[in-house]
Design a protein around this motif. Structure first.
Motif, mmCIF file in Angstrom:
data_model
loop_
_atom_site.group_PDB
_atom_site.id
_atom_site.type_symbol
_atom_site.label_atom_id
_atom_site.label_comp_id
_atom_site.label_asym_id
_atom_site.label_seq_id
_atom_site.Cartn_x
_atom_site.Cartn_y
_atom_site.Cartn_z
ATOM 1 N N GLY A 1 51.511 42.351 27.402
ATOM 2 C CA GLY A 1 51.730 42.961 28.702
ATOM 3 C C GLY A 1 52.475 42.038 29.645
ATOM 4 O O GLY A 1 52.642 40.843 29.390
ATOM 5 N N ALA B 1 55.735 47.425 37.492
ATOM 6 C CA ALA B 1 54.991 46.425 38.257
ATOM 7 C C ALA B 1 55.627 46.185 39.619
ATOM 8 O O ALA B 1 54.936 46.079 40.637
ATOM 9 C CB ALA B 1 54.906 45.125 37.462
ATOM 10 N N SER C 1 49.188 41.227 42.861
ATOM 11 C CA SER C 1 49.752 41.218 41.515
ATOM 12 C C SER C 1 49.635 42.604 40.899
ATOM 13 O O SER C 1 48.875 43.450 41.372
ATOM 14 C CB SER C 1 49.032 40.189 40.631
ATOM 15 N N GLU D 1 50.064 44.664 36.814
ATOM 16 C CA GLU D 1 50.204 44.496 35.369
ATOM 17 C C GLU D 1 50.631 45.800 34.718
ATOM 18 O O GLU D 1 50.273 46.882 35.172
ATOM 19 C CB GLU D 1 48.880 44.031 34.748
ATOM 20 N N HIS E 1 51.225 47.197 30.453
ATOM 21 C CA HIS E 1 50.989 46.804 29.068
ATOM 22 C C HIS E 1 51.900 47.569 28.118
ATOM 23 O O HIS E 1 52.421 48.636 28.444
ATOM 24 C CB HIS E 1 49.523 47.035 28.713
ATOM 25 N N ARG F 1 52.824 40.668 33.668
ATOM 26 C CA ARG F 1 52.121 40.491 34.930
ATOM 27 C C ARG F 1 53.119 39.982 35.963
ATOM 28 O O ARG F 1 53.848 39.016 35.719
ATOM 29 C CB ARG F 1 50.977 39.495 34.781
#
Length: 481
Positions: free
Chosen positions: A12, A56, A27, A29, A31, A14
């Motif tokens: 993933g 993201a 933040s 994320e 995947h 981030r």
């Protein structure tokens, strides 16, 4: 002003937004999957990385301060081969770091005169150069169309800037870089039938690699110019995140793989130890690390076959370190790097009896991983690395028992950072801040240490003996020379 750090992981992506003072503002994320079309193969579609990054960033755009973005840094999983044609189209799925199909090609390269001396490293099957030899041998039509080879982080840099550019730390894991000179080696390229024009332009990780493309800036709602850093390989970025840039600084990471990293002020390769010697993400610094392929992955494997979560496995052990167990575990579920360089080696339990319990097997797994890290520690010491204490990071560092065990096996204090960010995404954001004009020495500071786990001196002799037995347990394992 704010800065974006991107950690492109195997499973993933981030993305982290950092303020001018180093505070993490938020933040996000996303995947994706790894494909395994054949045993030992591991591939990904680079389009999945782009989709993950776009998703993201779209989430982070809602944060206050995003519109003040001035710098971006990308950290990525190393060694992957992303192949582009003359129109910058991806020719095939990226062959990942944990893909072992090119073992024969790696052995050929590693045995070629001058290769270890120029690169400073053994040619491991997961490195990039043997992957291209495999492509040449098995996918000749693809090989003939290769105009550029980009590592995963460099491919994201290309998406961000439109420029083929890579940093020194990531490129040191290709077996094409003269790691001491910090430049592509004509001899290494020739050994794997590649050319310099097929390589990206090299910059230091903290230097500006380019600026964010106008189309992306408009899409993200940004007005000002945004610098994109050279970036870093994932472990170099993690070292930037915890301020491990100088001799005597380092960390032990208990993730899927296990890493013991030491920053170096000079270049001191010793390929025979199977220690990795790579450029750091800042000028005139290097780092060395021992890598074991199955750290928390060993505990996750035991979790899968017992039906208990890792936390359920370790909870009965408590927090008081016990003497070494009678059951021994060799943690070579996927082969091993340091110090064995053996893609075919496999794990085992020994010492099992009718009275062996699940707790005994759990202890054996934890001890086996700790002994594997001790292998890396001994190899690093042989290179002259100064290691007096380490910062412990990664998911496995949440186990108090495991930390006490590793501290005792290594006979080193382990420092635990205070709550907060200190990993590869933060390191990447710091590199983005440096690319936008900040001084790396002022930006890349160590985290606040919450506490220290000290070795259990009453148990060190017993664990030294257990480690010696671990080393002797498998005839195929060579001693560290």
């Amino acid at each position: 002003m704010t800065y974006l750090g991107i950690d492109l992981g195997t499973s993933g992506l981030r993305a982290l937004l950092m303020g001018q003072d180093g505070t993490v503002l938020g933040s996000a994320e996303r995947h994706y999957q790894v494909a395994h079309p054949h045993p030992g193969w591991a591939e990904q579609d680079p389009a999945d990385w782009i989709a993950a990054l776009d998703g993201a960033v779209n989430e982070l755009r809602a944060l206050p301060g995003f519109d003040g973005l001035r710098g971006i840094g990308v950290a990525g999983h190393m060694h992957g081969a992303t192949l582009l044609d003359t129109d910058n189209r991806v020719l095939r799925p990226c062959i990942l770091w944990n893909d072992t199909r090119s073992s024969a090609e790696a052995a050929t390269l590693d045995g070629t005169e001058g290769v270890r001396e120029a690169s400073g490293n053994i040619v491991f099957p997961g490195f990039t150069a043997p992957k291209l030899l495999w492509v040449e041998r098995h996918e000749a039509e693809v090989f003939a169309r290769v105009a550029k080879v980009l590592l995963p982080a460099a491919y994201l840099n290309f998406y961000l800037t439109g420029t083929h550019v890579a940093d020194m730390s990531d490129s040191a894991g290709t077996s094409w870089l003269d790691t001491g000179a910090r430049d592509w080696s004509e001899a290494l390229l020739e050994a794997s039938h590649m050319r310099r024009d097929q390589m990206p332009h090299l910059v230091e990780g903290c230097a500006e690699a380019g600026t964010l493309r106008a189309e992306l800036a408009e899409q993200w709602g940004l007005a000002g110019p945004v610098s994109v850093a050279g970036g870093a390989g994932d472990n170099a970025a993690a070292a930037c995140g915890i301020g491990a840039l100088s001799e005597g600084q380092g960390f032990v990471s208990l993730g899927t793989s296990g890493v013991l990293l030491a920053a170096r002020d000079g270049y001191a390769p010793d390929p025979a130890t199977a220690v990795h010697t790579f450029c750091h993400a800042v000028p005139d610094r290097w780092y060395q690390m021992g890598v074991m392929l199955s750290a928390t992955d060993s505990l996750n494997w035991l979790s899968r076959i017992t039906g208990a979560t890792p936390a359920e496995l370790t909870a009965p052990l408590g927090e008081t370190l016990q003497a070494p167990g009678a059951v021994r575990f060799l943690p070579y579920l996927s082969g091993e790097r340091t110090p064995h360089n053996d893609a075919a080696i496999r794990g085992s339990f020994t010492g099992l009896s009718a009275g062996t319990s699940r707790d005994d097997m759990t202890r054996a797994v934890l001890e086996g991983v700790a002994f594997g890290l001790r292998d890396s520690f001994e190899a690093l010491k042989q290179t002259g690395a100064q290691i007096d204490r380490l910062i412990a990071i990664g998911g496995g560092s949440r186990s108090e028992y495991w930390l006490k065990l590793i501290a005792t096996v290594l006979d080193l204090p382990l420092d635990l950072p205070a709550e907060g960010e200190f990993g590869a995404a933060l390191g990447a954001a710091r590199l983005g801040q440096c690319a936008a004009g900040a001084d790396w020495q002022a930006v890349m500071t160590p985290p606040e240490i919450a506490r220290t786990v000290s070795p259990d001196t009453a148990q060190t002799a017993a664990y030294d003996s257990a480690y010696a037995a671990f080393r002797a347990a498998y005839p195929g394992i060579r001693a560290v020379q």
